[in-house]
Design a protein around this motif. Structure first.
Motif, PDB file in Angstrom:
ATOM      1  N   VAL A 169       0.875  -1.175  -0.188  1.00 30.84           N
ATOM      2  CA  VAL A 169       0.007  -0.022   0.127  1.00 30.84           C
ATOM      3  C   VAL A 169       0.937   1.339  -0.075  1.00 30.84           C
ATOM      4  CG1 VAL A 169      -1.803   1.299   1.334  1.00 30.84           C
ATOM      5  CG2 VAL A 169      -1.720  -1.187   1.183  1.00 30.84           C
ATOM      6  N   LEU A 170       1.984   1.184   0.633  1.00 30.68           N
ATOM      7  CA  LEU A 170       2.819   2.182   0.558  1.00 30.68           C
ATOM      8  C   LEU A 170       3.579   2.457  -0.833  1.00 30.68           C
ATOM      9  CD1 LEU A 170       4.622   1.636   4.024  1.00 30.68           C
ATOM     10  CD2 LEU A 170       2.832   3.115   3.538  1.00 30.68           C
ATOM     11  N   ILE A 171       3.656   1.550  -1.470  1.00 31.51           N
ATOM     12  CA  ILE A 171       4.311   1.699  -2.816  1.00 31.51           C
ATOM     13  C   ILE A 171       3.544   1.960  -4.001  1.00 31.51           C
ATOM     14  CG2 ILE A 171       5.696   0.040  -4.746  1.00 31.51           C
ATOM     15  CD1 ILE A 171       6.525  -1.640  -2.222  1.00 31.51           C
ATOM     16  N   LEU A 172       2.052   1.586  -3.784  1.00 30.92           N
ATOM     17  CA  LEU A 172       1.110   1.903  -4.689  1.00 30.92           C
ATOM     18  C   LEU A 172       1.204   3.414  -5.356  1.00 30.92           C
ATOM     19  CD1 LEU A 172      -1.152   0.367  -6.542  1.00 30.92           C
ATOM     20  CD2 LEU A 172      -2.812   1.065  -4.437  1.00 30.92           C
ATOM     21  N   PRO A 173       1.144   4.381  -4.457  1.00 29.59           N
ATOM     22  CA  PRO A 173       1.142   5.858  -5.073  1.00 29.59           C
ATOM     23  C   PRO A 173       2.344   5.960  -5.966  1.00 29.59           C
ATOM     24  CG  PRO A 173       0.658   5.795  -2.719  1.00 29.59           C
ATOM     25  CD  PRO A 173       1.072   4.415  -3.123  1.00 29.59           C
ATOM     26  N   TYR A 174       3.517   5.456  -5.662  1.00 28.34           N
ATOM     27  CA  TYR A 174       4.595   5.740  -6.244  1.00 28.34           C
ATOM     28  C   TYR A 174       4.358   5.013  -7.918  1.00 28.34           C
ATOM     29  CZ  TYR A 174       6.398   7.587  -2.364  1.00 28.34           C
ATOM     30  OH  TYR A 174       6.398   8.146  -1.132  1.00 28.34           O
ATOM     31  N   PHE A 175       4.016   3.845  -7.822  1.00 26.49           N
ATOM     32  CA  PHE A 175       3.498   2.919  -9.068  1.00 26.49           C
ATOM     33  C   PHE A 175       2.427   3.804  -9.769  1.00 26.49           C
ATOM     34  CE2 PHE A 175       5.175  -1.165  -7.423  1.00 26.49           C
ATOM     35  CZ  PHE A 175       5.998  -1.181  -8.631  1.00 26.49           C
ATOM     36  N   ALA A 176       1.621   4.384  -9.443  1.00 25.42           N
ATOM     37  CA  ALA A 176       0.510   5.028  -9.977  1.00 25.42           C
ATOM     38  C   ALA A 176       1.049   6.490 -10.577  1.00 25.42           C
ATOM     39  CB  ALA A 176      -0.511   5.561  -9.100  1.00 25.42           C
ATOM     40  N   LEU A 177       2.133   7.118  -9.877  1.00 24.98           N
ATOM     41  CA  LEU A 177       2.800   8.232 -10.489  1.00 24.98           C
ATOM     42  C   LEU A 177       3.730   7.736 -11.547  1.00 24.98           C
ATOM     43  CD1 LEU A 177       3.713  11.175 -10.128  1.00 24.98           C
ATOM     44  CD2 LEU A 177       5.399  10.541  -8.445  1.00 24.98           C
ATOM     45  N   LEU A 178       4.266   6.615 -11.578  1.00 24.90           N
ATOM     46  CA  LEU A 178       5.251   6.274 -12.453  1.00 24.90           C
ATOM     47  C   LEU A 178       4.383   6.216 -13.806  1.00 24.90           C
ATOM     48  CD1 LEU A 178       8.043   5.295 -13.244  1.00 24.90           C
ATOM     49  CD2 LEU A 178       7.543   2.919 -12.641  1.00 24.90           C
ATOM     50  N   VAL A 179       3.276   5.381 -13.792  1.00 22.82           N
ATOM     51  CA  VAL A 179       2.412   4.956 -14.794  1.00 22.82           C
ATOM     52  C   VAL A 179       1.703   6.029 -15.593  1.00 22.82           C
ATOM     53  CG1 VAL A 179       0.430   3.691 -15.481  1.00 22.82           C
ATOM     54  CG2 VAL A 179       2.014   2.556 -14.050  1.00 22.82           C
TER      55      VAL A 179
END
Length: 175
Positions: free
Chosen positions: A2-12
């Motif tokens: 859950v902590l990593i999900l916002p960074y993946f969303a920003l990357l995508v």
């Protein structure tokens, strides 16, 4: 995760946004409108932004997997290490645990089964909080059972009255 999900969303989002711009825009018209130097600068900034977000996202992934919680029969050890700056180790003896609570508050923690465990330490009267634990019910039960087994095994036995050196040497008389 859950902590990593916002960074993946920003990357995508960044890749889709920049990639979509370059696929749909007429580069000759953009180059004519901005000029050669400004076009080269914008291309360089786009590559740098994508590289930075990739680097930042993968550092977050590494840091996520470097946080470890160990529950042994004597203590709870939390290892919090990051790739560059942090190397924290925190150990809590099971004999010091006074109270234990688990929290899963909100829609996302309930659906995706993550939460917080708060441990109240008797000697300091303070709370130790372990955040964003996947499946906190399991860890709550595990710590409770381990604490109960510790109490039954170590705290209800009569104390060993021999000194540490006698235990090390055994029952041999000293010369």
């Amino acid at each position: 995760w859950v902590l990593i999900l916002p960074y993946f969303a920003l990357l995508v989002g960044l890749i889709v946004g920049i990639g979509g711009f370059f696929l749909t825009a007429d580069m000759a018209a953009v180059k004519a409108f901005l000029g050669e130097g400004m076009h080269l600068l914008l291309m360089t900034l786009a590559v740098l932004a994508i590289t930075y977000i990739f680097h930042f996202t993968f550092i977050k992934i590494f840091n996520y997997y470097l946080k470890i919680l160990i529950i042994s029969n004597i203590r709870i050890v939390e290892l919090n290490k990051t790739l560059y700056f942090t190397d924290d180790r925190d150990a809590i003896d099971l004999s010091e645990i006074q109270d234990l609570s688990m929290q899963k508050e909100g829609i996302l923690p309930t659906i995706f089964d993550y939460g917080h465990i708060k441990i109240i330490i008797a000697s300091l009267s303070q709370k130790k909080s372990i955040k964003y634990i996947p499946n906190p019910d399991y860890y709550f039960r595990k710590i409770s059972k381990t604490k109960q087994a510790y109490v039954e095994k170590y705290l209800q036995q009569p104390p060993d009255l021999r000194s540490a050196s006698e235990r090390f040497i055994g029952n041999r008389p000293a010369a």
